[in-house]
Design a protein around this motif. Structure first.
Motif, mmCIF file in Angstrom:
data_model
loop_
_atom_site.group_PDB
_atom_site.id
_atom_site.type_symbol
_atom_site.label_atom_id
_atom_site.label_comp_id
_atom_site.label_asym_id
_atom_site.label_seq_id
_atom_site.Cartn_x
_atom_site.Cartn_y
_atom_site.Cartn_z
ATOM 1 N N PRO A 107 -9.630 -7.525 3.726
ATOM 2 C CA PRO A 107 -9.710 -7.929 2.317
ATOM 3 C C PRO A 107 -10.453 -6.938 1.429
ATOM 4 O O PRO A 107 -10.269 -6.958 0.208
ATOM 5 N N ARG A 108 -11.232 -6.079 1.985
ATOM 6 C CA ARG A 108 -11.988 -5.116 1.176
ATOM 7 C C ARG A 108 -11.264 -3.796 0.969
ATOM 8 O O ARG A 108 -11.708 -2.961 0.196
ATOM 9 N N ALA A 109 -10.145 -3.604 1.652
ATOM 10 C CA ALA A 109 -9.391 -2.352 1.504
ATOM 11 C C ALA A 109 -8.810 -2.256 0.103
ATOM 12 O O ALA A 109 -8.498 -3.267 -0.529
ATOM 13 N N SER A 110 -8.639 -1.044 -0.372
ATOM 14 C CA SER A 110 -8.100 -0.852 -1.716
ATOM 15 C C SER A 110 -6.634 -1.279 -1.779
ATOM 16 O O SER A 110 -5.915 -1.248 -0.781
ATOM 17 N N SER A 111 -6.235 -1.669 -2.955
ATOM 18 C CA SER A 111 -4.842 -2.069 -3.191
ATOM 19 C C SER A 111 -3.893 -0.948 -2.812
ATOM 20 O O SER A 111 -2.822 -1.187 -2.246
ATOM 21 N N TRP A 112 -4.268 0.270 -3.141
ATOM 22 C CA TRP A 112 -3.400 1.426 -2.910
ATOM 23 C C TRP A 112 -3.304 1.762 -1.431
ATOM 24 O O TRP A 112 -2.241 2.137 -0.942
ATOM 25 N N LEU A 113 -4.410 1.616 -0.712
ATOM 26 C CA LEU A 113 -4.379 1.876 0.732
ATOM 27 C C LEU A 113 -3.487 0.851 1.430
ATOM 28 O O LEU A 113 -2.644 1.213 2.262
ATOM 29 N N ILE A 114 -3.662 -0.410 1.087
ATOM 30 C CA ILE A 114 -2.829 -1.440 1.703
ATOM 31 C C ILE A 114 -1.359 -1.211 1.347
ATOM 32 O O ILE A 114 -0.483 -1.293 2.209
ATOM 33 N N GLY A 115 -1.088 -0.894 0.094
ATOM 34 C CA GLY A 115 0.289 -0.610 -0.313
ATOM 35 C C GLY A 115 0.883 0.544 0.486
ATOM 36 O O GLY A 115 2.033 0.475 0.926
ATOM 37 N N ALA A 116 0.106 1.604 0.675
ATOM 38 C CA ALA A 116 0.593 2.766 1.428
ATOM 39 C C ALA A 116 0.850 2.409 2.895
ATOM 40 O O ALA A 116 1.863 2.823 3.483
ATOM 41 N N ILE A 117 -0.050 1.628 3.484
ATOM 42 C CA ILE A 117 0.133 1.234 4.882
ATOM 43 C C ILE A 117 1.358 0.342 5.035
ATOM 44 O O ILE A 117 2.136 0.496 5.984
ATOM 45 N N VAL A 118 1.553 -0.574 4.096
ATOM 46 C CA VAL A 118 2.704 -1.471 4.145
ATOM 47 C C VAL A 118 4.007 -0.668 4.092
ATOM 48 O O VAL A 118 4.931 -0.909 4.870
ATOM 49 N N VAL A 133 9.861 0.337 -3.337
ATOM 50 C CA VAL A 133 9.718 -0.367 -4.623
ATOM 51 C C VAL A 133 8.837 -1.603 -4.467
ATOM 52 O O VAL A 133 7.932 -1.837 -5.266
ATOM 53 N N THR A 134 9.079 -2.387 -3.424
ATOM 54 C CA THR A 134 8.286 -3.597 -3.216
ATOM 55 C C THR A 134 6.823 -3.247 -2.955
ATOM 56 O O THR A 134 5.920 -3.885 -3.508
ATOM 57 N N GLY A 135 6.578 -2.234 -2.145
ATOM 58 C CA GLY A 135 5.205 -1.812 -1.877
ATOM 59 C C GLY A 135 4.490 -1.349 -3.130
ATOM 60 O O GLY A 135 3.318 -1.680 -3.352
ATOM 61 N N LEU A 136 5.203 -0.613 -3.985
ATOM 62 C CA LEU A 136 4.608 -0.150 -5.239
ATOM 63 C C LEU A 136 4.298 -1.326 -6.164
ATOM 64 O O LEU A 136 3.212 -1.400 -6.746
ATOM 65 N N VAL A 137 5.243 -2.250 -6.288
ATOM 66 C CA VAL A 137 5.025 -3.428 -7.135
ATOM 67 C C VAL A 137 3.826 -4.233 -6.628
ATOM 68 O O VAL A 137 2.980 -4.680 -7.416
ATOM 69 N N LEU A 138 3.727 -4.393 -5.325
ATOM 70 C CA LEU A 138 2.594 -5.129 -4.758
ATOM 71 C C LEU A 138 1.268 -4.418 -5.021
ATOM 72 O O LEU A 138 0.281 -5.064 -5.392
ATOM 73 N N VAL A 172 0.503 -2.245 -7.427
ATOM 74 C CA VAL A 172 0.185 -2.301 -8.863
ATOM 75 C C VAL A 172 -0.291 -3.698 -9.240
ATOM 76 O O VAL A 172 -1.303 -3.863 -9.945
ATOM 77 N N THR A 173 0.424 -4.719 -8.780
ATOM 78 C CA THR A 173 0.048 -6.099 -9.090
ATOM 79 C C THR A 173 -1.307 -6.440 -8.492
ATOM 80 O O THR A 173 -2.166 -7.035 -9.161
ATOM 81 N N ASP A 174 -1.526 -6.055 -7.256
ATOM 82 C CA ASP A 174 -2.799 -6.314 -6.586
ATOM 83 C C ASP A 174 -3.947 -5.651 -7.337
ATOM 84 O O ASP A 174 -4.980 -6.275 -7.598
ATOM 85 N N ALA A 175 -3.771 -4.391 -7.701
ATOM 86 C CA ALA A 175 -4.824 -3.677 -8.429
ATOM 87 C C ALA A 175 -5.102 -4.346 -9.778
ATOM 88 O O ALA A 175 -6.267 -4.499 -10.171
ATOM 89 N N ALA A 176 -4.067 -4.763 -10.475
ATOM 90 C CA ALA A 176 -4.244 -5.413 -11.774
ATOM 91 C C ALA A 176 -4.961 -6.753 -11.633
ATOM 92 O O ALA A 176 -5.854 -7.078 -12.421
ATOM 93 N N VAL A 177 -4.577 -7.532 -10.630
ATOM 94 C CA VAL A 177 -5.217 -8.831 -10.418
ATOM 95 C C VAL A 177 -6.676 -8.638 -10.037
ATOM 96 O O VAL A 177 -7.561 -9.330 -10.557
ATOM 97 N N ARG A 178 -6.939 -7.689 -9.165
ATOM 98 C CA ARG A 178 -8.324 -7.436 -8.756
ATOM 99 C C ARG A 178 -9.181 -7.035 -9.946
ATOM 100 O O ARG A 178 -10.313 -7.482 -10.078
ATOM 101 N N ARG A 179 -8.620 -6.220 -10.811
ATOM 102 C CA ARG A 179 -9.343 -5.789 -11.999
ATOM 103 C C ARG A 179 -9.559 -6.978 -12.942
ATOM 104 O O ARG A 179 -10.638 -7.165 -13.494
ATOM 105 N N ALA A 180 -8.537 -7.800 -13.115
ATOM 106 C CA ALA A 180 -8.607 -8.932 -14.047
ATOM 107 C C ALA A 180 -9.617 -9.989 -13.610
ATOM 108 O O ALA A 180 -10.287 -10.581 -14.457
#
Length: 134
Positions: free
Chosen positions: A52-63, A107-112, A114-122
């Protein structure tokens, strides 16, 4: 803790929806794309639950890397052979290579991500973890 629970909930919802598509939808391009996208979402949810502490971008890249790796693994012919022995294995490894799937994964990984990063920021979740208020 909330992020871990979110990951679990998303993974479970994606698996349920993916099974519904796999078992109930006609075998079309749309159902194939939906299944591929749900696979990525399920893997994302699992990784968020585990890390849960991993960055949105790292998780997206791994996925995306995992999904592409699984798709390329299909070129070996092993997944289709394994499916003959135990059919549920297709839910994890698929059967035959389809180049279109690579685009769906990216595409799905990128959308996830971006969405994850935005939600975390919000909601104020820090990149290194969830704040004490969350």
């Amino acid at each position: 803790m909330k992020r871990r629970l979110l990951g679990i909930a998303v993974a479970l919802a994606a698996v349920i929806c993916g099974l519904a598509v796999h078992l109930g939808a006609a075998d079309t391009a749309a159902s194939d794309i939906a299944g591929d996208a749900l696979y990525v979402v399920a893997v994302w949810g699992g990784l968020v639950a585990l890390f849960p502490r991993a960055s949105s971008w790292l998780i997206g890249a791994i996925v995306v890397a995992w999904s592409v790796g699984v798709e390329l693994f299909q070129l070996t012919g092993l997944p289709v052979a394994w499916a003959g022995e135990w059919p549920p294995i297709v839910l994890v490894f698929g059967t035959v290579f389809d180049a279109r799937d690579l685009l769906v994964y990216a595409v799905t990984g990128l959308v996830l991500a971006v969405t994850d990063a935005a939600v975390r920021r919000a909601v104020g979740w820090r990149r290194a973890g969830v704040s004490a208020a969350a």
